[in-house]
Scaffold this active site. Structure first.
Site, short mmCIF file in Angstrom:
data_model
loop_
_atom_site.label_atom_id
_atom_site.label_comp_id
_atom_site.label_asym_id
_atom_site.label_seq_id
_atom_site.Cartn_x
_atom_site.Cartn_y
_atom_site.Cartn_z
N GLY A 1 0.83 -1.20 0.00
CA GLY A 1 0.00 0.00 0.00
C GLY A 1 0.86 1.24 0.00
O GLY A 1 2.10 1.19 0.01
N ASP B 1 -1.71 -10.70 -2.18
CA ASP B 1 -1.79 -9.57 -3.10
C ASP B 1 -0.61 -8.65 -2.83
O ASP B 1 -0.34 -8.31 -1.66
CB ASP B 1 -3.10 -8.81 -2.91
CG ASP B 1 -3.20 -7.57 -3.79
OD1 ASP B 1 -3.40 -7.74 -5.00
OD2 ASP B 1 -3.07 -6.45 -3.26
N ASP C 1 0.84 -5.02 -3.33
CA ASP C 1 0.47 -3.64 -3.64
C ASP C 1 1.71 -2.76 -3.51
O ASP C 1 1.88 -2.03 -2.54
CB ASP C 1 -0.64 -3.18 -2.70
CG ASP C 1 -1.26 -1.86 -3.11
OD1 ASP C 1 -0.69 -1.19 -3.98
OD2 ASP C 1 -2.31 -1.50 -2.56
N GLU D 1 3.80 0.24 -4.46
CA GLU D 1 3.61 1.59 -4.99
C GLU D 1 4.90 2.41 -4.87
O GLU D 1 5.10 3.06 -3.87
CB GLU D 1 2.45 2.27 -4.27
CG GLU D 1 1.15 1.48 -4.40
CD GLU D 1 0.00 2.14 -3.67
OE1 GLU D 1 0.00 3.39 -3.52
OE2 GLU D 1 -0.91 1.42 -3.25
N TYR E 1 -8.09 5.33 -10.37
CA TYR E 1 -8.70 6.41 -9.61
C TYR E 1 -7.59 7.31 -9.11
O TYR E 1 -6.40 7.02 -9.31
CB TYR E 1 -9.55 5.87 -8.45
CG TYR E 1 -8.99 4.66 -7.72
CD1 TYR E 1 -7.90 4.78 -6.87
CD2 TYR E 1 -9.55 3.41 -7.90
CE1 TYR E 1 -7.38 3.69 -6.20
CE2 TYR E 1 -9.03 2.29 -7.25
CZ TYR E 1 -7.95 2.45 -6.39
OH TYR E 1 -7.43 1.34 -5.75
N TRP F 1 -11.90 0.21 -3.74
CA TRP F 1 -11.30 0.70 -2.49
C TRP F 1 -12.32 1.65 -1.86
O TRP F 1 -12.64 2.67 -2.47
CB TRP F 1 -10.00 1.45 -2.78
CG TRP F 1 -9.41 2.01 -1.52
CD1 TRP F 1 -9.63 3.23 -0.97
CD2 TRP F 1 -8.50 1.34 -0.65
NE1 TRP F 1 -8.93 3.38 0.18
CE2 TRP F 1 -8.23 2.23 0.41
CE3 TRP F 1 -7.91 0.08 -0.63
CZ2 TRP F 1 -7.36 1.90 1.46
CZ3 TRP F 1 -7.06 -0.24 0.40
CH2 TRP F 1 -6.78 0.65 1.42
#
Length: 549
Positions: free
Chosen positions: A282, A320, A322, A324, A392, A530
């Site tokens: 995240g 998963d 994520d 970033e 998004y 989300w």
């Protein structure tokens, strides 16, 4: 708790148009095993192909082999759900985990074909040595029942044996009838100020509309997968009967699993078709991936050990990632190189095998030389079950003076502040890099982004800063905005509204319906969102997603 995971990025994109078409090979015939070819997306220099194997006989088969010939000048770029060899233009594909096909059942494999000039469909199809039109007969007949029984959920905290991948869908609470995935994030910290618990997934009606839940987030520390410091939320908080998802109070017995993990275990027991995936990283916790990429095998082993911890091994069906962002900048900048992301996912797939899901949330930055170009997403696609494309947060009040713009535009529009900042551009670019459309999920935000000091109702107005929000300036849940600032316009497939001097953009049930239709037209594997706390108590947005898929 104030930890958030929002995706702020600069994008400048231009993506090629896709030409979708379908070419179907011989029709399935009753009485034998057949195979049919279909073509999905076509981007001018390549296409996505698929062969569907149908067992029209009265006996099950335990394996299959499909052969076909590519036209001169064509080649296979990548292939999934099968192993393949090539001799000249002749391609032979053998089943892997999906070899067993019950009588009346189907299996499939997909591939990306590369070509120049005019597309020509593959020819000379054979299955198990016979004609693809249904002339093949079963080669082996298992003695076990062909229809799987509904899987049971372990009631103890012992580590279950590695599950096998079912050859046909389970009969209890199956995924969406069309096979589309509807994935939602459940945030660990939502149990605090937002007062959103696993029970709310059930009481809102969302549980029966979800195919998968992503649990956000695990951390990445010292090159390894790690639980967060908030073990109370994860597996220790005791729920009484009234607040528990199944109406049964937690106990303090030795080995009892409490907290979110315990509640998710119970939710899965209530909905046996529902899968739970543990998401790592995240916006806040992606800084550790660079070190993890230095030793992918060790990282994969640490993740495997964590998910298989005897206390919660039955809770999670996959992992998963994520990150970033690989080889690019998010909260911090990564310089691990373009191949690091692919290598990391390859190691995870090698360790977890085909019985566990491996997925990844990825950037939607389709700009030339941007985040999609920074890492090998096309090469990594073979190792994942799907990508969650974060379509998004393209625009927001980090640009304090505006111009106002929808944060999740589906397509471009006249006056868009920066060309290419759209979902369509991101999906097109990923397809062009060879990612199968069926492995792409469209992202939906269950929140809006807004500015204040705005005088113009239409998009493109100036502003003085971020609009006030319940938890953070410039952002607000849909469940709040639908009442405090109802939509009064749409642009690029996304709703917007001006209330006083505040201007917001967000998705509504109507715009979500349009986006789901677009996702299906593009051949995508479904959609994700989300996150759960932003929806209404009756699950308006997830209902729109489910109905649209």
């Amino acid at each position: 708790m104030s930890r958030k995971r929002w995706h702020l990025f600069g994008l400048v994109a231009a993506a090629g148009a896709l030409v979708a078409g379908v070419v179907v090979a011989p029709a399935n015939a009753a009485g034998g095993v057949s195979a049919a070819f279909s073509k999905g997306s076509d981007w001018g220099t390549g296409y996505e192909g698929k062969y569907t194997i149908t067992n029209g006989s009265s006996a099950s088969i335990s394996s299959w082999t499909v052969e076909f010939d590519l036209a001169a000048g064509q080649k296979i770029g990548s292939l999934w759900d099968g192993s393949y060899t090539v001799s000249g233009q002749h391609v032979t594909v053998k089943s892997t985990w999906n070899g067993s096909v019950a009588a009346g059942g189907t299996a499939s494999f997909g591939f990306n074909g590369v070509y120049s000039g005019t597309f020509v469909a593959p020819s000379g199809c054979k299955i198990n040595g016979g004609s693809c039109d249904g002339g093949s007969t079963p080669t082996t007949t298992p003695t076990t029942p062909t229809t799987p029984t509904t899987p049971t959920t372990p009631t103890s905290n012992t580590t279950p044996t590695t599950p096998t991948t079912p050859t046909t869908p389970t009969t209890s609470n199956p995924p969406n009838p069309g096979g589309y995935k509807n994935v939602g994030y459940f945030v660990q910290w939502g149990i605090y100020g937002r007062n959103y618990h696993v029970k709310n997934i059930e009481t809102s009606g969302s549980a029966s509309k979800l195919t998968h839940i992503n649990y956000a987030f695990g951390n990445v520390k010292n090159g390894q997968c790690s639980a967060t410091d908030d073990t109370y939320a994860d597996y220790d908080k005791a729920y009484d009967a009234a607040s528990s998802v199944d109406g049964v109070a937690d106990t303090w017995d030795a080995g009892a699993l409490r907290g979110n993990f315990g509640q998710l275990r119970r939710l899965k027991k209530m909905h046996p078709g529902l899968k739970v995936i543990w998401s790592f990283g995240g916006w806040t916790w992606s800084g550790g991936f660079g070190q993890a990429a230095q030793n992918p095998a060790a990282f994969a082993q640490s993740c495997y050990n964590l998910l298989k911890d005897p206390r919660w091994a039955d809770v999670f069906d996959g992992i998963d990632i994520d990150w970033e962002y690989p080889n690019a900048c998010g909260l911090s900048c990564d310089t691990s190189g373009a191949a690091a992301y692919k290598n990391l996912l390859a190691a995870l797939r090698a360790k977890f095998g085909s019985s566990y899901l491996v997925t990844s949330a990825i950037t939607a930055d389709a700009s030339s030389g941007g985040k999609i170009d920074a890492a090998d997403y096309g090469g990594a696609a073979q190792y994942v079950d799907w990508f969650n494309v974060m379509t998004y947060d393209f625009f927001g009040a980090w640009a304090a003076q505006g111009p106002t713009a929808p944060h999740s535009p589906l397509t471009s529009y006249t006056g868009i502040p920066q060309a290419g900042f759209t979902s369509a551009d991101a999906i097109a670019k990923l397809k062009g890099k060879g990612v199968p459309s069926s492995k792409l999920l469209l992202g939906i935000g269950f929140y809006g982004r807004g500015w204040t000091g705005v005088t113009q109702s239409a998009p493109g107005g100036t502003a003085t800063g971020a609009a006030p929000g319940t938890y953070e300036a410039g952002i607000e849940d849909y469940k709040v905005l639908k009442n405090t600032c109802p939509s009064n316009g749409t642009i690029a497939g996304t709703a917007y509204a001006k209330c006083g001097s505040n201007w917001w953009s967000y998705d509504t049930p109507a715009t979500i319906g349009g986006k789901m239709s677009w996702a299906k037209q593009q051949g995508l594997g479904g959609a994700f969102f989300w996150e759960l706390t932003g929806d209404t108590s009756g699950g308006e947005l997830i209902t729109a997603m489910k109905n649209g898929l």
